[in-house]
Design a protein around this motif. Structure first.
Motif, PDB file in Angstrom:
ATOM      1  N   SER A  77       0.815  -1.210   0.000  1.00  0.00           N
ATOM      2  CA  SER A  77       0.000   0.000   0.000  1.00  0.00           C
ATOM      3  C   SER A  77       0.852   1.265   0.000  1.00  0.00           C
ATOM      4  O   SER A  77       0.634   2.169  -0.812  1.00  0.00           O
ATOM      5  N   GLY A  78       1.839   1.333   0.877  1.00  0.00           N
ATOM      6  CA  GLY A  78       2.616   2.564   1.012  1.00  0.00           C
ATOM      7  C   GLY A  78       3.888   2.603   0.193  1.00  0.00           C
ATOM      8  O   GLY A  78       4.433   3.678  -0.045  1.00  0.00           O
ATOM      9  N   GLY A  79       4.363   1.438  -0.221  1.00  0.00           N
ATOM     10  CA  GLY A  79       5.566   1.410  -1.029  1.00  0.00           C
ATOM     11  C   GLY A  79       6.872   1.540  -0.258  1.00  0.00           C
ATOM     12  O   GLY A  79       7.930   1.718  -0.870  1.00  0.00           O
ATOM     13  N   SER A  80       6.816   1.462   1.057  1.00  0.00           N
ATOM     14  CA  SER A  80       8.072   1.549   1.802  1.00  0.00           C
ATOM     15  C   SER A  80       8.896   0.287   1.562  1.00  0.00           C
ATOM     16  O   SER A  80       8.351  -0.791   1.363  1.00  0.00           O
ATOM     17  N   THR A  81      10.206   0.455   1.599  1.00  0.00           N
ATOM     18  CA  THR A  81      11.112  -0.635   1.228  1.00  0.00           C
ATOM     19  C   THR A  81      12.121  -0.928   2.332  1.00  0.00           C
ATOM     20  O   THR A  81      12.408  -0.093   3.193  1.00  0.00           O
ATOM     21  N   PHE A  82      12.645  -2.127   2.278  1.00  0.00           N
ATOM     22  CA  PHE A  82      13.687  -2.550   3.212  1.00  0.00           C
ATOM     23  C   PHE A  82      14.608  -3.499   2.473  1.00  0.00           C
ATOM     24  O   PHE A  82      14.148  -4.337   1.692  1.00  0.00           O
ATOM     25  N   TYR A  83      15.921  -3.363   2.724  1.00  0.00           N
ATOM     26  CA  TYR A  83      16.905  -4.145   1.976  1.00  0.00           C
ATOM     27  C   TYR A  83      17.871  -4.862   2.916  1.00  0.00           C
ATOM     28  O   TYR A  83      18.190  -4.383   4.003  1.00  0.00           O
ATOM     29  N   ALA A  84      18.362  -5.979   2.432  1.00  0.00           N
ATOM     30  CA  ALA A  84      19.484  -6.618   3.091  1.00  0.00           C
ATOM     31  C   ALA A  84      20.712  -5.740   2.893  1.00  0.00           C
ATOM     32  O   ALA A  84      20.858  -5.077   1.856  1.00  0.00           O
TER      33      ALA A  84
END
Length: 125
Positions: A53-60
């Motif tokens: 919904s919000g498009g927030s991201t998280f990465y290794a």
């Protein structure tokens, strides 16, 4: 719901590749979608996650600043743009979907309920 990855292939070190994952089915049940990868002889590892919904991201940490996860909200498709590829990025890449109720900030594979069949990325030196 089915997840179908595409876009894998052979690329040279330092090159780029874009993976796609399309979700098909009557309903789209996911709160988050993610990419994982598994190299031969290694465990499956988290790569990147995006909230739908919000498009927030998280990465290794291993891919931060080189990979970008994005989505096409209306086409139920998630992408993984990979740049500056390294030999150690070679793996089978899997798309995964997380349903509402699962812990959104827990990026362990067990929290994702739906999986694609994988697409192979080979990086040559």
């Amino acid at each position: 719901v089915y997840l179908l990855e595409s876009g894998g292939g052979l690329v040279q070190t330092g090159g780029s590749l874009r993976l796609s994952c399309a979700a098909s089915g009557r309903d789209f049940p996911f709160s988050n979608m993610a990419w994982f990868r598994q190299a031969p002889g290694k465990e499956r590892e988290f790569v990147a996650d995006i909230s739908w919904s919000g498009g927030s991201t998280f990465y290794a940490d291993s891919v931060k600043d080189r990979f970008t996860i994005s989505r096409d909200y209306f086409k139920n498709t998630v992408f993984l743009h990979m740049r500056s590829l390294k030999v150690e990025d070679a793996a089978v890449y899997y798309c995964a979907g997380k349903v509402p109720g699962a812990e959104s900030t827990n990026y362990q594979a067990a929290t994702y309920s739906y999986w694609g069949q994988g697409t192979e990325v080979t990086v040559s030196s």
